[in-house]
Design a protein around this motif. Structure first.
Motif, short mmCIF file in Angstrom:
data_model
loop_
_atom_site.label_atom_id
_atom_site.label_comp_id
_atom_site.label_asym_id
_atom_site.label_seq_id
_atom_site.Cartn_x
_atom_site.Cartn_y
_atom_site.Cartn_z
N ASP A 50 0.88 -1.23 0.15
CA ASP A 50 -0.02 0.07 0.08
C ASP A 50 0.83 1.38 0.04
OD1 ASP A 50 -1.86 1.90 0.42
OD2 ASP A 50 -2.26 1.52 2.53
N ASN B 70 -0.12 4.39 0.02
CA ASN B 70 -0.47 5.55 0.71
C ASN B 70 0.31 5.80 1.96
OD1 ASN B 70 -2.54 5.95 -0.74
ND2 ASN B 70 -4.21 4.59 0.37
N ASN C 216 -2.98 2.96 6.58
CA ASN C 216 -4.10 2.48 7.36
C ASN C 216 -4.32 0.88 7.11
OD1 ASN C 216 -6.89 1.82 7.88
ND2 ASN C 216 -6.57 3.39 9.16
N ILE D 251 -7.68 0.08 5.38
CA ILE D 251 -7.61 0.31 4.00
C ILE D 251 -6.58 -0.47 3.26
CG2 ILE D 251 -7.28 2.10 2.36
CD1 ILE D 251 -7.90 3.94 4.33
N TRP D 252 -5.59 -0.89 3.83
CA TRP D 252 -4.60 -1.71 3.13
C TRP D 252 -5.29 -3.07 3.02
CZ3 TRP D 252 1.46 -1.94 4.84
CH2 TRP D 252 1.91 -2.50 3.84
N PHE E 5 -8.21 -3.91 2.89
CA PHE E 5 -9.38 -4.00 1.85
C PHE E 5 -8.87 -3.80 0.26
CE2 PHE E 5 -12.10 -1.69 -0.96
CZ PHE E 5 -13.37 -2.54 -0.96
N LYS E 6 -7.71 -3.17 0.26
CA LYS E 6 -7.14 -3.15 -1.42
C LYS E 6 -6.46 -4.36 -1.65
CE LYS E 6 -6.08 1.96 -1.46
NZ LYS E 6 -4.89 2.83 -1.46
#
Length: 254
Positions: A131, A133, A137, A140-141, A143-144
């Motif tokens: 990730d 970004n 997070n 979020i990581w 989920f991706k």
């Protein structure tokens, strides 16, 4: 003898032992044991009358099946590195394919391709598991990470399997949710957190090695319980020819 030479000799012995284990088919025996234990345990759990079982026992059963699901994927991961049956790549990769199909109908070839990129280009734009970004997070990581491996065929296949298991095999929806769906999801979280997020997240001051990873300093027992020693991640990237059960030896020699 210097400490450096001592470490080198320890690693040489581990690598030599692994070659011997390859000749004695230890990898396929361990893989067969995990797959068989996963399958027999799942069969037992799906046949239970959950109304007659106390909640703490159900929770323990879910935790145990989650651990076995994780072992199923770790077996597939070792197959990606040709460590299950090193002397027969065809059988090795068939075991990997069977493991990821049982896990969640994943495409083994797709996983091999992406995992190869992960090892070649860790923490770069070419790393499918990373990730980029700034805050990285964990939710979020995750989920991706999961979305990058899922496709519509898996979703359709798993949905059909879920309903056919109920209507054809007469397995209750409750059992399917508790012991088939829930452990697989929890296992994906376990694998991601201990095998991707903790080892590869950015550190203050940046990465300290070319593999852009670090190991989680847990005792051997807890390393096994948390993720089949996958937390010894720096060692895995440095020595991808070492199977999961020998990673503690490499970790302790560093």
């Amino acid at each position: 003898m210097t400490e450096c030479n001592s470490i080198s000799l320890q690693l040489t012995k581990v690598i030599s032992d692994v070659k011997t284990e390859n000749m004695t088919n230890k990898g396929i025996l361990i893989a067969f044991f995990i797959i068989t234990l996963w399958g027999s345990n799942l069969t037992l759990l799906l046949s239970l009358d959950t109304a007659k079982i106390q909640l703490p026992l159900i929770v323990l059963a879910i935790i145990w099946q989650t651990f076995l699901y994780t072992g199923l994927f770790i077996t597939a991961h070792d197959a990606m590195h040709c460590l299950v049956v090193a002397k027969n790549p065809q059988i090795n990769h068939w075991i990997g394919k069977i493991s990821v199909i049982l896990y969640a109908l994943f495409s083994y070839n797709n996983l091999v391709e992406k995992h190869s990129l992960h090892h070649q280009y860790p923490a770069t734009e070419s790393d499918p598991d990373f990730d980029h970004n700034q805050n990285q997070n964990v939710f979020i990581w995750y989920f991706k990470f999961m979305m990058s491996y899922w496709d519509w065929r898996q979703i359709v296949g798993l949905t059909l399997t879920f309903h056919l298991s109920h209507h054809v095999l007469h397995i209750s929806y409750i059992n399917l949710i508790l012991f088939w769906v829930t452990p697989s999801i929890l296992s994906s979280i376990q694998l991601f957190y201990f095998g991707t997020f903790l080892p590869h997240k950015r550190r203050e001051g940046g990465y300290t090695n070319l593999h852009c990873t670090q190991s989680t300093p847990l005792p051997v027992f807890w390393s096994f319980i948390t993720c089949y020693h996958f937390g010894y991640h720096k060692e895995h990237h440095e020595y991808p020819q070492i199977p999961w059960w020998r990673l503690p030896d490499v970790y302790n020699s560093n």
